[in-house]
Design a protein around this motif. Structure first.
Motif, short mmCIF file in Angstrom:
data_model
loop_
_atom_site.label_atom_id
_atom_site.label_comp_id
_atom_site.label_asym_id
_atom_site.label_seq_id
_atom_site.Cartn_x
_atom_site.Cartn_y
_atom_site.Cartn_z
N ARG A 147 0.87 -0.98 0.05
CA ARG A 147 0.00 -0.13 0.07
C ARG A 147 0.89 1.02 -0.08
O ARG A 147 1.73 1.43 0.80
CB ARG A 147 -0.80 0.10 1.14
N HIS A 148 0.47 2.18 -0.80
CA HIS A 148 1.47 3.39 -1.18
C HIS A 148 0.76 4.77 -0.73
O HIS A 148 1.38 5.62 -0.53
CB HIS A 148 1.94 3.59 -2.57
N ASP A 149 -0.38 4.73 -0.42
CA ASP A 149 -1.18 5.90 -0.34
C ASP A 149 -0.95 6.96 -1.15
O ASP A 149 -1.07 8.24 -0.76
CB ASP A 149 -1.13 6.29 1.43
N ASP A 150 -1.01 6.75 -2.45
CA ASP A 150 -0.49 7.70 -3.34
C ASP A 150 -1.96 7.82 -4.26
O ASP A 150 -3.05 7.02 -4.00
CB ASP A 150 0.59 7.32 -4.41
N LEU A 151 -1.81 8.43 -5.26
CA LEU A 151 -2.88 8.89 -6.14
C LEU A 151 -3.32 7.49 -7.15
O LEU A 151 -4.54 7.35 -7.40
CB LEU A 151 -2.84 10.12 -7.03
N LEU A 152 -2.34 6.88 -7.43
CA LEU A 152 -2.57 5.54 -8.14
C LEU A 152 -3.67 4.72 -7.30
O LEU A 152 -4.41 4.17 -7.63
CB LEU A 152 -1.35 4.92 -8.60
N ASP A 153 -3.13 4.50 -5.98
CA ASP A 153 -3.75 3.73 -5.19
C ASP A 153 -5.44 4.23 -5.03
O ASP A 153 -6.62 3.43 -5.14
CB ASP A 153 -3.31 3.66 -3.62
N MET A 154 -5.50 5.54 -4.92
CA MET A 154 -6.68 6.22 -4.82
C MET A 154 -7.66 5.74 -6.29
O MET A 154 -8.97 5.29 -6.21
CB MET A 154 -6.94 7.71 -4.91
N LEU A 155 -6.93 5.67 -7.28
CA LEU A 155 -7.58 5.51 -8.97
C LEU A 155 -7.90 4.20 -8.96
O LEU A 155 -9.12 3.84 -9.30
CB LEU A 155 -6.70 5.88 -9.89
N LEU A 156 -7.24 3.19 -8.29
CA LEU A 156 -7.44 1.87 -8.39
C LEU A 156 -8.49 1.51 -7.60
O LEU A 156 -9.38 0.46 -7.99
CB LEU A 156 -6.20 1.07 -7.98
N ASN A 157 -8.98 2.02 -6.49
CA ASN A 157 -9.94 1.67 -5.35
C ASN A 157 -11.09 2.45 -5.67
O ASN A 157 -12.07 2.19 -5.14
CB ASN A 157 -9.32 2.16 -4.03
N ALA A 158 -11.11 3.39 -6.35
CA ALA A 158 -12.53 4.16 -6.47
C ALA A 158 -13.25 3.42 -7.47
O ALA A 158 -12.93 2.62 -8.35
CB ALA A 158 -12.08 5.49 -7.48
N GLY A 159 -14.51 3.37 -7.21
CA GLY A 159 -15.52 2.52 -7.23
C GLY A 159 -16.93 3.54 -7.81
O GLY A 159 -17.18 4.21 -7.35
N TYR A 160 -17.42 2.98 -8.96
CA TYR A 160 -18.82 3.64 -9.48
C TYR A 160 -19.93 2.96 -8.58
O TYR A 160 -19.63 2.19 -7.77
CB TYR A 160 -18.95 3.12 -10.94
N GLU A 161 -21.07 3.56 -8.76
CA GLU A 161 -22.10 3.24 -7.65
C GLU A 161 -22.58 1.77 -8.10
O GLU A 161 -22.94 1.16 -6.86
CB GLU A 161 -23.20 4.09 -8.31
N ASP A 162 -22.23 1.20 -9.22
CA ASP A 162 -22.52 -0.33 -9.15
C ASP A 162 -21.55 -0.87 -8.83
O ASP A 162 -21.55 -2.46 -8.71
CB ASP A 162 -22.87 -0.46 -10.70
N GLY A 163 -20.44 -0.48 -8.00
CA GLY A 163 -19.38 -1.39 -7.38
C GLY A 163 -18.32 -1.76 -8.44
O GLY A 163 -17.37 -2.06 -8.14
N THR A 164 -18.41 -1.52 -9.66
CA THR A 164 -17.38 -1.55 -10.68
C THR A 164 -16.13 -0.56 -10.52
O THR A 164 -16.45 0.42 -10.08
CB THR A 164 -17.87 -1.63 -12.17
N LYS A 165 -15.09 -0.77 -11.13
CA LYS A 165 -13.95 0.02 -11.01
C LYS A 165 -13.52 0.53 -12.52
O LYS A 165 -14.01 -0.04 -13.46
CB LYS A 165 -12.75 -0.57 -10.38
N MET A 166 -12.73 1.49 -12.66
CA MET A 166 -12.25 1.85 -14.02
C MET A 166 -11.24 0.67 -14.60
O MET A 166 -10.60 0.12 -13.68
CB MET A 166 -11.31 3.12 -13.91
N ASN A 167 -11.40 0.34 -15.78
CA ASN A 167 -10.52 -0.39 -16.29
C ASN A 167 -9.08 0.17 -16.84
O ASN A 167 -8.93 1.37 -16.48
CB ASN A 167 -11.30 -1.01 -17.92
N ASN A 168 -8.41 -0.48 -17.24
CA ASN A 168 -6.81 0.04 -17.56
C ASN A 168 -6.90 1.23 -18.59
O ASN A 168 -6.16 2.32 -18.14
CB ASN A 168 -6.03 -1.04 -17.88
#
Length: 443
Positions: free
Chosen positions: A225-246
């Protein structure tokens, strides 16, 4: 047929006559046109609604804030710019943009950014300590490297090697320069396709995306865990629970690199240039810096950098990194006394609005104390980070970074400049071209 009423009409042939000058640097031409036609003018086009050029704060607020739903970004950004830097927050529109903004916005709230302050400050200190002293040197490349390092460490922490990040920096700068050439000289696009330049730059785009994709895959495979912006982007989820693809992640990361380091590098360069030319303001800023306790947490020092903050704000008034914005009306609209047709293109000159004597006393003067009160911001004519729903998502990040950088530099060095005039290079962002500074270690 609707009766449309447009602002003072300028001759289209005047633009044709000055085409080469505009391609090099449109700012002097804008200044001349506003001086001749007033704060808002229109240029008739063949087979299309007129273009409106304005430095009027009311029209800026109308299109960017109050009635923003009636306006969208033009194809210059949504089509041409996105071809090279992806469909991220800067270039996307409509429902997709709103979805992405809602997803990413929480990661840039003040409290979240405060968690990155330690990384930001450590990176700045490392860069500042490595400055060459005793010689005049081009300031912008120095600030560009500093800002790129801050964005890199904040995004990836230690997930990528310096060599890889340097290559990414070179690619992004190359793509931006070519994009500006394409946008300013549309009549050459056919030639750029024929001579292979478009193909070459699209290959660079693919290379940059491959670099970022590798970093993303390595992070996904890692359990650290790095607590950087990439961690934030990887963990951000849409309302339906899905996440951004690459592909989506790469789009947003490219935008953060482009918007997050060049604007900051320019603002820092202009600020240090102005301080070096205004010793009184530099003394006040340095006295404030020296009053901060050594070893104190950076987060605790930020609220006490009041004059430093005002110097940066005034620098961005005189030299706003985002110097012009465009919008296109999606339907017929009324703006004050004007009635305009859907499809009308607006060029909103933030640079000229920030220097408009209608809103600012002694507008050409560097006077940080004009920001002692919020009145200068309340007049609605101050938009260094844009305005409305598309206000720069990283504005807090940028201000914290710039305050810490200016503080570190003036705390460590005396500044000396050999010029009182700065040459402007208005690309996608406003860049300084000839600022040289000499750093001398303070005793």
């Amino acid at each position: 047929m609707a009766n449309y009423k447009y602002p003072n009409k300028a001759s289209f042939f005047k633009f044709v006559f000055h085409a080469s000058q505009i391609a090099r640097n449109p700012i002097p031409f804008h200044k001349m046109m506003f001086g001749e036609y007033g704060d808002t003018l229109s240029i008739r086009r063949f087979f299309a609604p007129p273009v409106i050029l304005t430095r009027d704060a009311g029209i800026a607020r109308h299109t960017l804030q109050k009635y923003h739903r009636r306006y969208s970004k033009s194809k210059l950004q949504t089509r041409f710019l996105s071809r090279y830097i992806g469909n991220g927050l800067l270039t996307s529109t409509g429902d997709y943009w709103l979805q992405q903004r809602r997803l990413i916005q929480p990661g840039f709230h003040r409290e979240k950014i405060r968690n990155l302050i330690g990384i930001i400050n450590k990176t700045i200190d490392g860069q500042v300590q490595a400055f060459e002293t005793g010689v005049f040197q081009e300031l912008y490349p120095l600030m560009n490297t500093l800002a790129f390092e801050v964005v890199s460490k904040s995004l990836f922490n230690y997930a990528a090697s310096p060599e890889v990040l340097k290559r990414l920096q070179v690619i992004i700068e190359t793509l931006q320069k070519f994009t500006v050439r394409e946008m300013r000289q549309p009549y050459k696009r056919f030639w750029y396709n024929i001579n292979g330049e478009v193909k070459h730059h699209l290959e660079l785009t693919r290379e940059s995306r491959a670099i970022i994709n590798t970093i993303i895959e390595e992070r996904k495979a890692s359990k650290d865990r790095h607590d950087d912006l990439l961690d934030m982007l990887l963990n951000a989820g849409y309302e339906d629970g899905t996440k951004m693809n690459n592909a989506q992640l790469i789009d947003e990361i490219l935008i953060l690199f482009v918007a997050g380091h060049e604007t900051t590098a320019s603002a820092l360069t202009f600020t240090l240039f102005l301080l070096a030319n205004h010793p009184g303001e530099l003394r006040k800023a340095r006295a404030e810096s020296l009053a901060l306790k050594n070893g104190e947490e950076a987060l605790e020092t930020l609220p006490r950098m009041e004059h430093i903050k005002r110097c940066i704000e005034e620098s961005m008034r005189l030299y706003p990194p985002v110097w012009v914005m465009d919008r296109i009306s999606t339907k017929d609209d009324t703006i004050g006394e004007y009635s305009i047709k859907g499809g009308t293109l607006f060029g909103i000159s933030i640079f000229e609005m920030h220097r408009n004597p209608k809103y600012w006393e002694q507008p050409e003067t560097f006077d940080p104390d004009r920001f002692l009160s919020d009145d200068s911001k309340r007049n609605g004519a101050y938009m260094p980070f844009g305005a409305g729903p598309r206000l720069c998502i990283g504005n807090n990040f940028a201000m914290y970074e710039m305050m810490l950088a200016v503080n570190a530099i003036i705390h460590t060095f005396d500044l000396e400049t050999c010029t009182t005039e700065v040459k402007l290079n208005p690309l996608i962002t406003l860049k300084p071209a000839n600022v040289e500074l000499k750093f001398t270690k303070r005793a």
